[in-house]
Design an enzyme around this catalytic site. Structure first.
Site, PDB file in Angstrom:
ATOM      1  N   CYS A   2      63.951  50.489 -39.067  1.00  0.00           N
ATOM      2  CA  CYS A   2      62.994  50.925 -40.077  1.00  0.00           C
ATOM      3  C   CYS A   2      61.908  51.747 -39.390  1.00  0.00           C
ATOM      4  O   CYS A   2      61.422  51.402 -38.314  1.00  0.00           O
ATOM      5  CB  CYS A   2      62.321  49.791 -40.829  1.00  0.00           C
ATOM      6  SG  CYS A   2      63.452  48.791 -41.781  1.00  0.00           S
ATOM      7  N   ARG A  27      65.693  55.571 -36.954  1.00  0.00           N
ATOM      8  CA  ARG A  27      65.423  54.132 -36.945  1.00  0.00           C
ATOM      9  C   ARG A  27      66.103  53.415 -38.116  1.00  0.00           C
ATOM     10  O   ARG A  27      66.090  52.177 -38.181  1.00  0.00           O
ATOM     11  CB  ARG A  27      63.917  53.864 -36.996  1.00  0.00           C
ATOM     12  CG  ARG A  27      63.144  54.505 -35.864  1.00  0.00           C
ATOM     13  CD  ARG A  27      61.677  54.184 -35.985  1.00  0.00           C
ATOM     14  NE  ARG A  27      61.431  52.780 -35.759  1.00  0.00           N
ATOM     15  CZ  ARG A  27      61.208  52.223 -34.586  1.00  0.00           C
ATOM     16  NH1 ARG A  27      61.185  52.972 -33.497  1.00  0.00           N
ATOM     17  NH2 ARG A  27      60.993  50.941 -34.472  1.00  0.00           N
ATOM     18  N   TRP A  75      66.326  50.388 -42.556  1.00  0.00           N
ATOM     19  CA  TRP A  75      67.599  49.821 -42.113  1.00  0.00           C
ATOM     20  C   TRP A  75      67.630  48.434 -42.741  1.00  0.00           C
ATOM     21  O   TRP A  75      66.840  47.562 -42.380  1.00  0.00           O
ATOM     22  CB  TRP A  75      67.649  49.746 -40.589  1.00  0.00           C
ATOM     23  CG  TRP A  75      68.992  49.334 -40.059  1.00  0.00           C
ATOM     24  CD1 TRP A  75      70.075  50.138 -39.863  1.00  0.00           C
ATOM     25  CD2 TRP A  75      69.395  48.012 -39.661  1.00  0.00           C
ATOM     26  NE1 TRP A  75      71.127  49.398 -39.375  1.00  0.00           N
ATOM     27  CE2 TRP A  75      70.738  48.105 -39.229  1.00  0.00           C
ATOM     28  CE3 TRP A  75      68.761  46.782 -39.608  1.00  0.00           C
ATOM     29  CZ2 TRP A  75      71.447  47.002 -38.775  1.00  0.00           C
ATOM     30  CZ3 TRP A  75      69.470  45.676 -39.152  1.00  0.00           C
ATOM     31  CH2 TRP A  75      70.802  45.794 -38.742  1.00  0.00           C
ATOM     32  N   ASN A 101      58.415  46.888 -41.262  1.00  0.00           N
ATOM     33  CA  ASN A 101      59.560  46.862 -40.357  1.00  0.00           C
ATOM     34  C   ASN A 101      59.576  45.484 -39.728  1.00  0.00           C
ATOM     35  O   ASN A 101      58.564  45.058 -39.173  1.00  0.00           O
ATOM     36  CB  ASN A 101      59.397  47.949 -39.288  1.00  0.00           C
ATOM     37  CG  ASN A 101      60.371  47.789 -38.133  1.00  0.00           C
ATOM     38  OD1 ASN A 101      61.433  47.207 -38.296  1.00  0.00           O
ATOM     39  ND2 ASN A 101      59.998  48.302 -36.972  1.00  0.00           N
ATOM     40  N   GLY A 102      60.704  44.773 -39.826  1.00  0.00           N
ATOM     41  CA  GLY A 102      60.777  43.421 -39.262  1.00  0.00           C
ATOM     42  C   GLY A 102      61.391  42.480 -40.279  1.00  0.00           C
ATOM     43  O   GLY A 102      62.006  42.921 -41.252  1.00  0.00           O
ATOM     44  N   GLU A 481      81.111  52.302 -21.851  1.00  0.00           N
ATOM     45  CA  GLU A 481      80.198  53.210 -22.547  1.00  0.00           C
ATOM     46  C   GLU A 481      80.980  54.306 -23.291  1.00  0.00           C
ATOM     47  O   GLU A 481      80.637  54.667 -24.413  1.00  0.00           O
ATOM     48  CB  GLU A 481      79.204  53.807 -21.539  1.00  0.00           C
ATOM     49  CG  GLU A 481      78.250  54.842 -22.089  1.00  0.00           C
ATOM     50  CD  GLU A 481      77.312  54.336 -23.188  1.00  0.00           C
ATOM     51  OE1 GLU A 481      77.350  53.152 -23.526  1.00  0.00           O
ATOM     52  OE2 GLU A 481      76.558  55.160 -23.726  1.00  0.00           O
ATOM     53  N   LYS A 485      80.808  54.920 -27.369  1.00  0.00           N
ATOM     54  CA  LYS A 485      80.460  56.199 -28.007  1.00  0.00           C
ATOM     55  C   LYS A 485      81.461  56.531 -29.112  1.00  0.00           C
ATOM     56  O   LYS A 485      81.092  56.958 -30.189  1.00  0.00           O
ATOM     57  CB  LYS A 485      80.423  57.351 -26.998  1.00  0.00           C
ATOM     58  CG  LYS A 485      79.345  57.325 -25.930  1.00  0.00           C
ATOM     59  CD  LYS A 485      77.932  57.337 -26.423  1.00  0.00           C
ATOM     60  CE  LYS A 485      77.412  55.951 -26.640  1.00  0.00           C
ATOM     61  NZ  LYS A 485      76.027  55.683 -26.438  1.00  0.00           N
ATOM     62  N   GLU A 488      80.927  54.175 -32.139  1.00  0.00           N
ATOM     63  CA  GLU A 488      79.688  54.413 -32.881  1.00  0.00           C
ATOM     64  C   GLU A 488      79.756  55.636 -33.778  1.00  0.00           C
ATOM     65  O   GLU A 488      79.310  55.591 -34.913  1.00  0.00           O
ATOM     66  CB  GLU A 488      78.540  54.667 -31.892  1.00  0.00           C
ATOM     67  CG  GLU A 488      78.023  53.445 -31.213  1.00  0.00           C
ATOM     68  CD  GLU A 488      76.844  53.810 -30.325  1.00  0.00           C
ATOM     69  OE1 GLU A 488      77.047  54.519 -29.326  1.00  0.00           O
ATOM     70  OE2 GLU A 488      75.730  53.380 -30.635  1.00  0.00           O
ATOM     71  N   HIS A 504      96.767  41.641 -19.243  1.00  0.00           N
ATOM     72  CA  HIS A 504      96.597  40.264 -19.731  1.00  0.00           C
ATOM     73  C   HIS A 504      96.466  40.206 -21.249  1.00  0.00           C
ATOM     74  O   HIS A 504      95.994  39.205 -21.788  1.00  0.00           O
ATOM     75  CB  HIS A 504      95.379  39.625 -19.057  1.00  0.00           C
ATOM     76  CG  HIS A 504      95.553  39.476 -17.574  1.00  0.00           C
ATOM     77  ND1 HIS A 504      96.448  38.600 -17.023  1.00  0.00           N
ATOM     78  CD2 HIS A 504      94.971  40.130 -16.537  1.00  0.00           C
ATOM     79  CE1 HIS A 504      96.406  38.705 -15.698  1.00  0.00           C
ATOM     80  NE2 HIS A 504      95.524  39.635 -15.376  1.00  0.00           N
ATOM     81  N   LYS A 603      68.559  53.138 -34.299  1.00  0.00           N
ATOM     82  CA  LYS A 603      68.374  53.303 -32.865  1.00  0.00           C
ATOM     83  C   LYS A 603      67.619  52.148 -32.219  1.00  0.00           C
ATOM     84  O   LYS A 603      67.937  51.724 -31.126  1.00  0.00           O
ATOM     85  CB  LYS A 603      67.642  54.611 -32.573  1.00  0.00           C
ATOM     86  CG  LYS A 603      67.651  54.913 -31.086  1.00  0.00           C
ATOM     87  CD  LYS A 603      67.570  56.371 -30.810  1.00  0.00           C
ATOM     88  CE  LYS A 603      67.724  56.665 -29.346  1.00  0.00           C
ATOM     89  NZ  LYS A 603      69.122  56.498 -28.887  1.00  0.00           N
TER      90      LYS A 603
HETATM   91  C1  F6R Z   1      74.379  52.800 -28.152  1.00  0.00           C
HETATM   92  C2  F6R Z   1      73.011  52.345 -28.209  1.00  0.00           C
HETATM   93  C3  F6R Z   1      72.755  50.891 -28.299  1.00  0.00           C
HETATM   94  C4  F6R Z   1      71.512  50.544 -27.484  1.00  0.00           C
HETATM   95  C5  F6R Z   1      71.110  49.084 -27.706  1.00  0.00           C
HETATM   96  C6  F6R Z   1      69.931  48.693 -26.854  1.00  0.00           C
HETATM   97  O1  F6R Z   1      74.492  54.181 -28.150  1.00  0.00           O
HETATM   98  O2  F6R Z   1      72.120  53.138 -28.219  1.00  0.00           O
HETATM   99  O3  F6R Z   1      73.846  50.124 -27.889  1.00  0.00           O
HETATM  100  O4  F6R Z   1      71.766  50.781 -26.140  1.00  0.00           O
HETATM  101  O5  F6R Z   1      70.795  48.898 -29.059  1.00  0.00           O
HETATM  102  O6  F6R Z   1      68.839  49.513 -27.126  1.00  0.00           O
HETATM  103  P1  F6R Z   1      67.620  49.610 -26.128  1.00  0.00           P
HETATM  104  O7  F6R Z   1      68.087  50.286 -24.894  1.00  0.00           O
HETATM  105  O8  F6R Z   1      66.586  50.380 -26.874  1.00  0.00           O
HETATM  106  O9  F6R Z   1      67.195  48.188 -25.847  1.00  0.00           O
END
Ligand code: F6R
Length: 608
Positions: A2, A27, A75, A101-102, A481, A485, A488, A504, A603
Site C-alpha cells: 500500500c 507498492r 495491496w 498501510n498495515g 533468482e 524472476k 513473478e 532426487h 514491492k
Molecule cells: C523479488 C522481490 C522479493 C523481495 C522480498 C524482500 O523480485 O523483490 O522477493 O526480494 O519481498 O524484499 P526486501 O528486500 O525489500 O526485504
C-alpha cells in the site's frame, strides 16, 4: 505494501496526489483513491478498484481544485479489491477520512464495539475502524483525536487522517510501516516513501515507530503518542525525481537491468581502498565484531538468495558457522543467539515485516545486528547496530534486479571486511577480490550488451510449459533468482533447484516442454554441474546454459548458451543472473504480461 500520500499547501492537491500515487503504485495496485477538501470546503472522495489509471479515468476532467488531500494505492489484505474497500475510508459524519498501510489486528473487536455504539461501517476493511475511532475522539483537534485513537489499535500502521473542518491540516502516524514527512517551501507532504514527493522536495523527516506528524503548509510538528514534541532531523534525499522515471525504456525492469553496471559502481564507491575492502559503517562495532563466533543471515525472497552468497563466504573466510534463514521461519526455530552472534538482515526496502521481526528478536537476545539495505531511514536501520547501504538508487519495478546484484556485491564486501578485521583474510585474497570487484561493472555492461540475442532465445522458449533452473555452490542462488524472476513476471512455473538434488525428484518434471536452465559458469563444481545437465539432456529437455566465455565444451552440450565473462566464483552469481533477468523479462513481454506490476505482488511487504 500500500502506498499513501498526503499534501497540504498552495499547489492544487489533486494532481500532486495522483502523481504521487503513480510513483507509489509499485507498492500495490488493487485499488486507488483520493480525498480532497475542496475550495468550497466540501469533502470530495473518489476511489476505484484497479490501478491508478482506472481512478484517473473515473476522475474524467480531473479532481476539483483543493489545497489539501490524501491518496492511497492498495495491496489488499482485509477485504477483496473493490470500489467499496478501496481507501480512503470515512467516518459516519463523512468529515473524517483515513488512508492506511498495515493491518489493524484487533479490528473485529473494535468493529463490534463501534457498531454497538451506533456507528455504521460500510466496508470489509480493517482500516475503516480508524475513521470511526477518530470520530469518537474528536473534540476540535485532529492531532489529539488521532493520538487517542492510536491507543486503541493493535498491529501495524502508517496512517494519514484528514478532517473537513480543519482544511489545511493532515495528521500522520506510523508503527511498523513506513511514513515520511516531506518538508517543502510553504507546503508539506506525508508519504510512504520519497519517490512520491521527491519531485517537489528532497527534504524529509523519516518518522520513527510511535511518531505522530501534524502537518500544515508551513509547519511539520512531530510528537509521540502522548503529544510530547520530538526533535526529528530533516534529511536530504540523494537522488532525483528522474531516477524514478522510465527514461525511455519500455519498462522500469528493463531500465533497472541496464542500470546494473552503474549500481555496482555506486555500491562499491568509497569501499575499495587500495588493495582492501573497507566498510567504514562497521567501525563503530569493530570491537564487538572481534568476538563473533557465528553468523546468521536473515532475509526474504530475492534478498534471501543474495544472503546465501554471504553465508557461504562468512563460513569460508571466517571459519565460523554461518547460515542464512528465510526471515519468516527464523523466529519459529531461532538458533542460539548471544552477544557473539553477528546477525545480518538483508532487505532492499528496509521495511519487510518478517525481516524486521527476525532482526528484532536477534537484537533482543543480544546479537550484533547489521542491516544491509537500499533505503536510508528505513525501519531496519532502527533495529540494527550498523547499517550498510546498497547505494543502488531507487528500484521501481516490483521484480528486483539491480538490488539483487548490489546485495550480492555488498554481502561479499561485508564478509571480506569482517574477515580482514579479524585477521582471517590474507592480504593477497583481499587484493584479488578488490581487482575482481573493480572489473565487475564493465563485465556486467558487456553481458547486458547481449540483450538482443537473449531476446531472440527467449522467443524460442517463451511457450514452454515450465522451467527447471539448476545451479551448484555460487551458481545455486543465481538459479533460484532466475526461476523467481520467471515466476513473478511471466506467471509460469519455474523451479530453482540445487543441481545435485535434481535426481532426487524434480527430474521427473523434465520433458521437451520443460527446459532445463543450468548455471554452468566456471567453478570448482563445473564438472558435477555438467553431469546434472547431461541428466536433463538425456530426458529430452532443451538445455539453456549460462556459461563462461571461452568454454568450448558447453557449446556441444547445451541447446543454447548465454555467455558471461569470467570472474571470481563468489562474484559469478552477479554475472550469471544478468542473462537470466533479461531472459525472464523477454519471456514475460512475449507473453504479454504486466512486467512492472505483476499480479498479486507488491514491492514492499510490510505484513507478516
Ligand atoms: C523479488 C522481490 C522479493 C523481495 C522480498 C524482500 O523480485 O523483490 O522477493 O526480494 O519481498 O524484499 P526486501 O528486500 O525489500 O526485504
Amino acid at each position: 505494501m500500500c502506498g499513501i500520500v498526503g499534501y497540504t499547501g498552495p499547489r492544487d492537491a489533486g494532481p500532486v496526489l495522483l502523481d504521487g500515487l503513480r510513483r507509489l503504485e509499485y507498492r500495490g495496485y488493487d485499488s486507488a483513491g483520493i480525498a480532497l477538501v475542496t475550495e468550497d470546503g466540501d469533502l470530495f472522495v473518489e476511489k476505484r478498484a484497479g490501478k491508478v489509471a482506472v481512478l484517473t479515468d473515473a476522475l474524467g476532467g480531473g479532481p476539483p481544485t483543493a489545497g489539501v488531500g490524501l491518496g492511497h494505492t492498495r495491496w489488499a489484505t482485509h477485504g477483496r479489491p473493490s470500489d467499496l474497500n478501496a481507501h480512503p475510508h470515512s467516518d459516519c459524519s463523512g468529515r473524517i477520512t483515513v488512508v492506511h498501510n498495515g493491518i489493524v489486528e484487533n479490528f473485529r473487536e473494535l468493529r463490534d464495539e463501534l457498531v454497538a455504539g451506533g456507528h455504521t461501517l460500510r466496508s470489509e476493511t480493517d482500516t475503516e475502524v480508524v475513521a470511526h475511532l477518530v470520530e469518537d475522539a474528536y473534540e476540535g483537534d485532529l492531532a489529539a483525536a488521532v493520538r487517542a485513537a492510536l491507543g486503541r489499535l493493535q498491529g501495524a500502521y502508517a496512517l494519514v487522517v484528514m478532517h473537513r473542518d480543519e482544511p489545511d491540516r493532515l495528521v500522520g502516524a506510523r508503527l511498523n510501516a513506513p511514513l515520511i514527512v516531506g518538508v517543502g517551501d510553504g507546503e508539506s507532504f506525508l508519504a510512504s516513501d520519497a519517490a512520491a514527493i521527491v519531485a517537489y522536495t528532497k527534504r524529509v523527516i523519516f518518522l520513527a515507530d510511535g511518531d505522530v506528524a501534524d502537518i500544515r503548509p508551513g509547519s511539520a510538528v512531530v510528537t509521540d503518542r502522548s503529544g510530547a514534541v520530538l526533535d526529528r532531523p530533516i534529511d536530504e534525499i540523494q537522488w532525483s525525481a528522474e531516477a524514478a522515471e522510465k527514461g525511455g525504456y519500455a519498462h522500469f525492469m528493463l531500465k533497472e537491468i541496464h542500470e546494473q553496471p552503474a549500481a555496482l559502481t555506486a555500491a562499491m564507491t568509497g569501499r575499495l581502498r587500495g588493495d582492501a575492502v573497507c566498510l567504514e559503517e562497521l567501525d563503530p562495532i569493530a570491537k564487538r565484531l572481534a568476538g563473533i563466533d557465528r553468523v546468521e543471515m536473515i532475509a526474504c525472497g530475492t534478498a534471501y538468495y543474495a544472503s546465501l552468497v554471504g553465508a557461504a563466504l562468512f563460513q569460508e573466510w571466517l571459519g565460523v558457522p554461518a547460515r542464512s534463514t528465510v526471515a519468516s521461519e527464523f523466529r519459529y526455530s531461532p538458533p542460539p543467539i548471544d552477544a557473539r552472534t553477528l546477525v545480518i538482515a538483508v532487505t532492499q526496502s528496509g521495511e519487510t515485516a518478517d525481516t524486521i521481526a527476525a532482526a528484532r528478536l536477534a537484537g533482543d537476545r543480544g546479537a550484533i545486528v547489521v542491516a544491509l539495505t537500499n533505503t536510508v531511514g528505513s525501519a531496519i536501520t532502527r533495529e540494527s547496530h550498523a547499517s550498510v547501504f546498497l547505494q543502488a538508487g531507487p528500484e521501481v519495478a516490483v521484480a528486483a534486479t539491480k538490488t539483487f546484484v548490489t546485495q550480492v556485491a555488498t554481502v561479499v564486501m561485508l564478509a571480506a571486511d569482517v574477515a580482514r578485521r579479524l585477521g582471517r583474510l590474507p592480504a593477497e585474497k583481499d587484493r584479488e577480490l578488490v581487482e575482481a570487484l573493480r572489473r565487475l561493472p564493465s563485465q556486467a555492461a558487456r553481458t547486458i550488451e547481449k540483450a538482443a540475442s537473449i531476446e531472440e532465445v527467449a522467443g524460442r522458449y517463451a511457450s514452454a510449459a515450465g522451467y527447471m533452473y539448476i545451479g551448484r555452490s555460487f551458481g545455486y542462488p543465481a538459479a533460484l533468482e532466475g526461476a523467481l524472476k520467471i515466476k513473478e513476471i511471466s506467471y509460469l512455473h519455474a523451479e530453482g533447484y540445487a543441481a545435485g538434488e535434481l535426481k532426487h525428484g524434480p527430474i521427473s518434471l523434465l520433458d521437451p516442454e520443460v527446459p532445463l536452465v543450468a548455471v554452468a559458469t566456471r567453478s570448482a563444481v563445473y564438472e558435477k554441474l555438467i553431469s546434472n545437465l547431461m541428466e536433463g539432456k538425456a530426458r529430452d529437455a532443451r538445455v539453456l546454459a549460462v556459461a563462461t566465455e571461452g568454454d568450448t565444451q558447453i557449446e556441444r552440450l547445451a541447446t543454447d548458451v548465454f555467455w558471461v565473462p569470467d570472474t571470481l566464483e563468489p562474484l559469478s552469481t552477479i554475472l550469471a543472473v544478468i542473462p537470466l533477468q533479461l531472459f525472464a523479462y523477454y519471456v514475460a513481454v512475449k507473453r504479454g504480461r504486466d512486467v512492472d506490476q505483476p499480479r498479486n505482488l507488491a514491492k514492499s511487504v510490510t505484513v507478516e
